[in-house]
Write an enzyme that holds these catalytic residues in place. Sequence first.
Site, PDB file in Angstrom:
ATOM      1  N   ASP A 142      22.159  21.623  52.993  1.00  0.00           N
ATOM      2  CA  ASP A 142      20.965  22.166  53.661  1.00  0.00           C
ATOM      3  C   ASP A 142      20.218  21.004  54.323  1.00  0.00           C
ATOM      4  O   ASP A 142      20.003  19.963  53.703  1.00  0.00           O
ATOM      5  CB  ASP A 142      20.068  22.872  52.630  1.00  0.00           C
ATOM      6  CG  ASP A 142      18.994  23.717  53.297  1.00  0.00           C
ATOM      7  OD1 ASP A 142      18.980  24.934  53.050  1.00  0.00           O
ATOM      8  OD2 ASP A 142      18.159  23.162  54.060  1.00  0.00           O
ATOM      9  N   ILE A 143      19.847  21.179  55.579  1.00  0.00           N
ATOM     10  CA  ILE A 143      19.236  20.105  56.346  1.00  0.00           C
ATOM     11  C   ILE A 143      17.784  19.832  55.917  1.00  0.00           C
ATOM     12  O   ILE A 143      17.234  18.763  56.195  1.00  0.00           O
ATOM     13  CB  ILE A 143      19.323  20.429  57.874  1.00  0.00           C
ATOM     14  CG1 ILE A 143      19.272  19.173  58.715  1.00  0.00           C
ATOM     15  CG2 ILE A 143      18.274  21.417  58.304  1.00  0.00           C
ATOM     16  CD1 ILE A 143      20.468  18.289  58.596  1.00  0.00           C
ATOM     17  N   HIS A 175      22.300  29.548  48.249  1.00  0.00           N
ATOM     18  CA  HIS A 175      21.723  28.228  48.029  1.00  0.00           C
ATOM     19  C   HIS A 175      22.150  27.742  46.645  1.00  0.00           C
ATOM     20  O   HIS A 175      21.894  28.432  45.648  1.00  0.00           O
ATOM     21  CB  HIS A 175      20.183  28.281  48.012  1.00  0.00           C
ATOM     22  CG  HIS A 175      19.532  28.635  49.314  1.00  0.00           C
ATOM     23  ND1 HIS A 175      19.020  27.686  50.171  1.00  0.00           N
ATOM     24  CD2 HIS A 175      19.280  29.833  49.894  1.00  0.00           C
ATOM     25  CE1 HIS A 175      18.473  28.283  51.226  1.00  0.00           C
ATOM     26  NE2 HIS A 175      18.613  29.594  51.086  1.00  0.00           N
ATOM     27  N   GLU A 218      15.287  33.292  56.847  1.00  0.00           N
ATOM     28  CA  GLU A 218      15.261  32.402  58.023  1.00  0.00           C
ATOM     29  C   GLU A 218      16.539  32.555  58.853  1.00  0.00           C
ATOM     30  O   GLU A 218      16.470  32.642  60.077  1.00  0.00           O
ATOM     31  CB  GLU A 218      15.098  30.950  57.551  1.00  0.00           C
ATOM     32  CG  GLU A 218      14.966  29.938  58.675  1.00  0.00           C
ATOM     33  CD  GLU A 218      14.945  28.503  58.146  1.00  0.00           C
ATOM     34  OE1 GLU A 218      14.392  28.257  57.049  1.00  0.00           O
ATOM     35  OE2 GLU A 218      15.505  27.635  58.834  1.00  0.00           O
ATOM     36  N   HIS A 249      24.194  33.462  52.970  1.00  0.00           N
ATOM     37  CA  HIS A 249      24.406  32.117  52.416  1.00  0.00           C
ATOM     38  C   HIS A 249      23.832  32.046  51.015  1.00  0.00           C
ATOM     39  O   HIS A 249      22.790  32.626  50.730  1.00  0.00           O
ATOM     40  CB  HIS A 249      23.795  31.025  53.301  1.00  0.00           C
ATOM     41  CG  HIS A 249      22.366  31.255  53.687  1.00  0.00           C
ATOM     42  ND1 HIS A 249      22.008  32.151  54.660  1.00  0.00           N
ATOM     43  CD2 HIS A 249      21.219  30.714  53.228  1.00  0.00           C
ATOM     44  CE1 HIS A 249      20.693  32.140  54.802  1.00  0.00           C
ATOM     45  NE2 HIS A 249      20.184  31.291  53.930  1.00  0.00           N
TER      46      HIS A 249
HETATM   47  P1  AMP Z   1      16.925  31.284  54.219  1.00  0.00           P
HETATM   48  O1  AMP Z   1      17.522  32.039  55.387  1.00  0.00           O
HETATM   49  O2  AMP Z   1      15.475  31.616  54.014  1.00  0.00           O
HETATM   50  O3  AMP Z   1      17.729  31.452  52.956  1.00  0.00           O
HETATM   51  O4  AMP Z   1      16.949  29.736  54.584  1.00  0.00           O
HETATM   52  C1  AMP Z   1      17.859  29.182  55.478  1.00  0.00           C
HETATM   53  C2  AMP Z   1      18.183  27.752  55.067  1.00  0.00           C
HETATM   54  O5  AMP Z   1      19.036  27.213  56.045  1.00  0.00           O
HETATM   55  C3  AMP Z   1      16.959  26.816  54.952  1.00  0.00           C
HETATM   56  O6  AMP Z   1      16.937  26.231  53.651  1.00  0.00           O
HETATM   57  C4  AMP Z   1      17.194  25.796  56.064  1.00  0.00           C
HETATM   58  O7  AMP Z   1      16.759  24.498  55.721  1.00  0.00           O
HETATM   59  C5  AMP Z   1      18.696  25.854  56.250  1.00  0.00           C
HETATM   60  N1  AMP Z   1      19.140  25.490  57.586  1.00  0.00           N
HETATM   61  C6  AMP Z   1      18.698  25.983  58.771  1.00  0.00           C
HETATM   62  N2  AMP Z   1      19.342  25.388  59.803  1.00  0.00           N
HETATM   63  C7  AMP Z   1      20.220  24.506  59.249  1.00  0.00           C
HETATM   64  C8  AMP Z   1      21.168  23.588  59.782  1.00  0.00           C
HETATM   65  N3  AMP Z   1      21.358  23.460  61.104  1.00  0.00           N
HETATM   66  N4  AMP Z   1      21.882  22.823  58.923  1.00  0.00           N
HETATM   67  C9  AMP Z   1      21.707  22.942  57.588  1.00  0.00           C
HETATM   68  N5  AMP Z   1      20.827  23.794  57.025  1.00  0.00           N
HETATM   69  C10 AMP Z   1      20.090  24.566  57.840  1.00  0.00           C
END
Ligand code: AMP
Length: 130
Positions: free
Chosen positions: A29-30, A95, A88, A93
């Site tokens: 995760d970035i 975590h 988001e 996905h």
């Molecule tokens: P959520 O959809 O709320 O479960 O969160 C999406 C996750 O994806 C967040 O923790 C972001 O930091 C992560 N994220 C978004 N864009 C990227 C990326 N380009 N590379 C890695 N992680 C990402």
Amino acid sequence: MASIFTKIIKGEIPSYKVAENDQFYAFLDINPNAKGHTLVVPKKEENKIFDLSEEEYSALMNFSYRVAKALEKAIPCERIGMSVVGLEVPHVHVHLIPINSMADMQFMKKEELSSEEFVSLAAQISANFK
Ligand code: AMP
């Protein structure tokens, strides 16, 4: 339109890859809650986790299990936390987060890492993936 995670899986957007097979892609995760915070994503683009078939869901959990085992070996922590949110990025996905306290699961306290640290963490986790 392809999700940002589909673009990552296709290599159109860079990522710190941890593990991959024909069905799943795992990467750091970035904006991590903690060092080693990893996302496990099905290559098949689906918005919500419970819209996966039972078979797809089970396969995702099996792959996440293997990634979590690698995380446990690579990252010193009390345990691996698991969470599914998706508010988001509308592409399923999981975590996987190496945690030491509840704060590490709250998606508020974020870890600032250099690209060198991301590269090194991904390599350590990847080396322990079986
Ligand atoms: P959520 O959809 O709320 O479960 O969160 C999406 C996750 O994806 C967040 O923790 C972001 O930091 C992560 N994220 C978004 N864009 C990227 C990326 N380009 N590379 C890695 N992680 C990402």
